[in-house]
Design a protein around this motif. Structure first.
Motif, short mmCIF file in Angstrom:
data_model
loop_
_atom_site.label_atom_id
_atom_site.label_comp_id
_atom_site.label_asym_id
_atom_site.label_seq_id
_atom_site.Cartn_x
_atom_site.Cartn_y
_atom_site.Cartn_z
N LYS A 17 3.55 -8.00 9.75
CA LYS A 17 2.40 -8.58 9.04
C LYS A 17 1.40 -7.50 8.65
O LYS A 17 0.77 -7.58 7.61
CB LYS A 17 1.74 -9.64 9.90
CG LYS A 17 2.57 -10.91 9.91
CD LYS A 17 1.74 -12.15 10.16
CE LYS A 17 2.61 -13.39 10.11
NZ LYS A 17 2.85 -13.96 11.42
N LYS A 22 4.01 -4.13 -0.50
CA LYS A 22 3.57 -5.23 -1.37
C LYS A 22 4.47 -6.46 -1.23
O LYS A 22 5.67 -6.33 -1.10
CB LYS A 22 3.68 -4.78 -2.84
CG LYS A 22 2.46 -4.12 -3.38
CD LYS A 22 2.51 -4.16 -4.92
CE LYS A 22 2.43 -2.77 -5.50
NZ LYS A 22 2.65 -2.73 -6.94
N LYS A 23 3.90 -7.68 -1.33
CA LYS A 23 4.71 -8.90 -1.24
C LYS A 23 4.92 -9.45 -2.64
O LYS A 23 4.05 -10.12 -3.19
CB LYS A 23 3.99 -9.93 -0.37
CG LYS A 23 3.76 -9.43 1.04
CD LYS A 23 3.40 -10.53 2.00
CE LYS A 23 3.13 -9.98 3.38
NZ LYS A 23 4.22 -9.21 3.96
N THR A 24 6.10 -9.18 -3.19
CA THR A 24 6.29 -9.54 -4.60
C THR A 24 7.52 -10.40 -4.85
O THR A 24 7.71 -10.89 -5.95
CB THR A 24 6.46 -8.26 -5.46
OG1 THR A 24 7.51 -7.49 -4.88
CG2 THR A 24 5.19 -7.44 -5.52
N GLU A 252 9.65 -8.28 4.49
CA GLU A 252 8.25 -7.86 4.45
C GLU A 252 7.71 -7.87 3.03
O GLU A 252 6.52 -7.82 2.82
CB GLU A 252 8.10 -6.44 5.01
CG GLU A 252 8.21 -6.38 6.51
CD GLU A 252 7.87 -5.00 7.05
OE1 GLU A 252 6.84 -4.44 6.65
OE2 GLU A 252 8.64 -4.47 7.86
N GLU A 253 8.64 -7.86 2.07
CA GLU A 253 8.19 -7.83 0.68
C GLU A 253 8.38 -9.18 -0.01
O GLU A 253 8.29 -9.29 -1.22
CB GLU A 253 8.91 -6.69 -0.05
CG GLU A 253 8.28 -5.35 0.31
CD GLU A 253 9.24 -4.18 0.26
OE1 GLU A 253 9.27 -3.52 -0.77
OE2 GLU A 253 9.96 -3.93 1.25
N CYS A 254 8.69 -10.24 0.78
CA CYS A 254 8.86 -11.60 0.24
C CYS A 254 7.55 -12.34 0.26
O CYS A 254 6.78 -12.20 1.20
CB CYS A 254 9.72 -12.46 1.15
SG CYS A 254 11.37 -12.08 1.20
N LYS A 255 7.40 -13.23 -0.74
CA LYS A 255 6.19 -14.05 -0.72
C LYS A 255 6.26 -15.06 0.42
O LYS A 255 5.29 -15.31 1.10
CB LYS A 255 6.06 -14.80 -2.05
CG LYS A 255 5.68 -13.89 -3.19
CD LYS A 255 5.50 -14.73 -4.46
CE LYS A 255 5.66 -13.86 -5.69
NZ LYS A 255 6.24 -14.55 -6.82
#
Ligand code: ALA
Length: 469
Positions: A17, A22-24, A252-255
């Protein structure tokens, strides 16, 4: 001592967390990322090794069995992946379930699998590049610069370095390139099916008249190397499914990792399995399997049935499609290196995040350089087998972690639950264990050496530098 230094689930999640990445990524991106990661050298190139040398026409069954293994793994894997979203994937799950030492071994297996996968796909990419140039009668590259057997495989080195540069620039941009190339790849597979279907000859599968060894168990014209041959083919065909796990590393990069990951992982494996069985079946149905041991087998087969245009289109599509696979394998490899280094077990420089692009650029560049060297100087089939063994073993560790956590943390929130976890887990371990043994004769010694080296590194370096000290 071997089972000490465990992390709690919340420790792993907390670190994720706080992550600076970036969460894209949404569910469609993930599904396409899955197809982009999976459809590649496994089907386009290794089919040309598996059919003539291991399975014959029963290459269809090899893809079926390795697909079943992947689905079984995914059921367990998705449970832990959604429970513990982390870019370290199997490594992070092992940290929670078994402690640091085994987590480090799993990291070593992951690095081995991803690194050989990226490099071997780059070699496959270079094969299709050659095929395209050949089909256009262009001969600009000397043979000594297109194979490890000469001076080096220069195109394979160049593509790995280009993909590395793209990954340093950013995940969003990489995902967009991936989406476009996946569509190209699926379109080309559809074109292959349309051109090949009218030429399909069922006799090539069951009554091909090719001599086979009748002493082998269950051997026939369909299964000329016996059941063991077909299952050895399945062990290598697993390469074609490598990549679904990488979706978990993108957590970690998932919405919304908890909702999207399970859908994306399971649907992309099932779609791939169907595609592989149809495409491999058509391939051995339009060309006798013993002729397929050539570079660019799909383009060769289409040329054989008189469709040069089809051969060119398929070669270009495979070529484009393979790029996305290199991209994804390097993406995951850099995230694993990043996660392990963040825990202090790999050197600290691998944790650097780029200020502007917010990507783990030094882990990415390191992965790219290592993969480029392997792509330039190592043989394709050996790397593929090592990659399959590494992938299956790392996944099996996640399956065991799923079972251990069911016992140790039965009440923890699980967004996805593996059905009949202990039965599915036990069958998966036995089946995957068998698939691993089919490859050991060829590459067991390399895998053993790598693990021995990793254990030495752990006790000399990692244990002392661990953040858990
Ligand atoms: N599954 C990937 C491929 O087949 C690694 O190329």
């Amino acid at each position: 001592m071997l089972f000490d230094r465990k992390k709690t689930i919340d420790e792993v999640r907390d670190v994720s967390k706080q992550g600076e990445l970036k969460k894209t990524l949404g569910v469609l991106n993930l599904f396409l990322l899955g197809l982009g990661a999976m459809i590649g050298a496994g089907i386009f190139v290794y089919t040309g090794i598996i059919a003539p040398n291991m399975s014959g026409p029963s290459v269809v069954l090899s893809f079926f069995f390795s697909g079943i293994a992947s689905i079984l793994i995914a059921l367990a894997y998705t449970e832990v992946a959604t429970m513990i979203p982390s870019s370290g994937a199997s490594y992070s799950y092992a940290y929670v379930a078994f402690g640091e030492f085994f987590a480090f071994l799993v990291a070593a297996l992951l690095v081995m699998y991803l690194f050989t996968a990226a490099s071997s796909v780059a070699v496959a990419w270079s094969q299709y590049l050659n095929k395209i140039l050949d089909l256009f009668n262009i001969h600009i590259l000397p043979a000594s610069l297109t194979s490890y057997e000469g001076i080096m495989n220069l195109p394979a080195i160049i593509i790995v370095l280009l993909v590395t540069a793209l990954l340093v620039k950013g995940t969003k941009e990489s995902a967009l390139v991936n989406d476009i190339l996946v569509v190209v790849k699926i379109a080309v597979i559809a074109i292959f099916i349309i051109i090949a279907l009218p030429h399909f000859n069922i006799d090539y599968l069951f009554h091909n008249g090719i001599e086979y060894n009748k002493a082998l168990s269950l051997s026939s014209e369909f299964m000329p190397f016996g059941l063991h041959g077909t299952m050895t083919g399945a062990g290598l065909a697993f390469f074609a499914y490598n990549g679904f796990d990488g979706l978990a590393s993108a957590a970690e990069e998932c919405k919304n990792p908890e909702r999207d990951l399970k859908k994306a992982i399971l649907s992309s494996i099932i779609v791939c399995m169907l595609i592989y069985m149809v495409v491999a079946g058509l391939l051995v149905g339009i060309t006798k399997y013993n002729e397929l041991g050539v570079d660019g087998a799909f383009a060769y087969a289409l040329n054989n049935i008189g469709s040069t245009k089809g051969a060119i289109i398929v070669a270009i599509g495979a070529f484009a499609g393979l790029t996305t696979v290199i991209l994804f394998q390097l993406f995951v490899l850099s995230r694993v290196l990043f996660a392990v280094a963040r825990d202090g077990l790999f050197p600290k420089f691998l944790t650097k995040v780029h200020k502007k692009f917010r990507t783990p650029y030094s882990a990415t560049i390191f992965s790219g350089l290592a993969a480029a060297i392997a792509a330039g100087f190592l043989p394709l089939d050996v790397m593929g087998k090592i990659s399959s063994v590494g992938a299956i073993s790392a996944f099996v560790s996640a399956v065991i972690a799923m079972m251990v956590l069911r016992i140790k943390s039965p009440d923890h929130k699980r967004p996805f639950k593996c059905p009949a976890p202990f039965l599915v887990g036990a069958i998966t371990i036995l089946f995957c264990g068998y698939l691993i043994t089919t490859q050991l004769e060829a590459v067991g010694k390399y895998v053993g050496l790598w693990l021995a080296f990793s254990i030495v590194v752990y006790f000399i370096y990692s244990r002392k530098n661990s953040k858990m000290v």
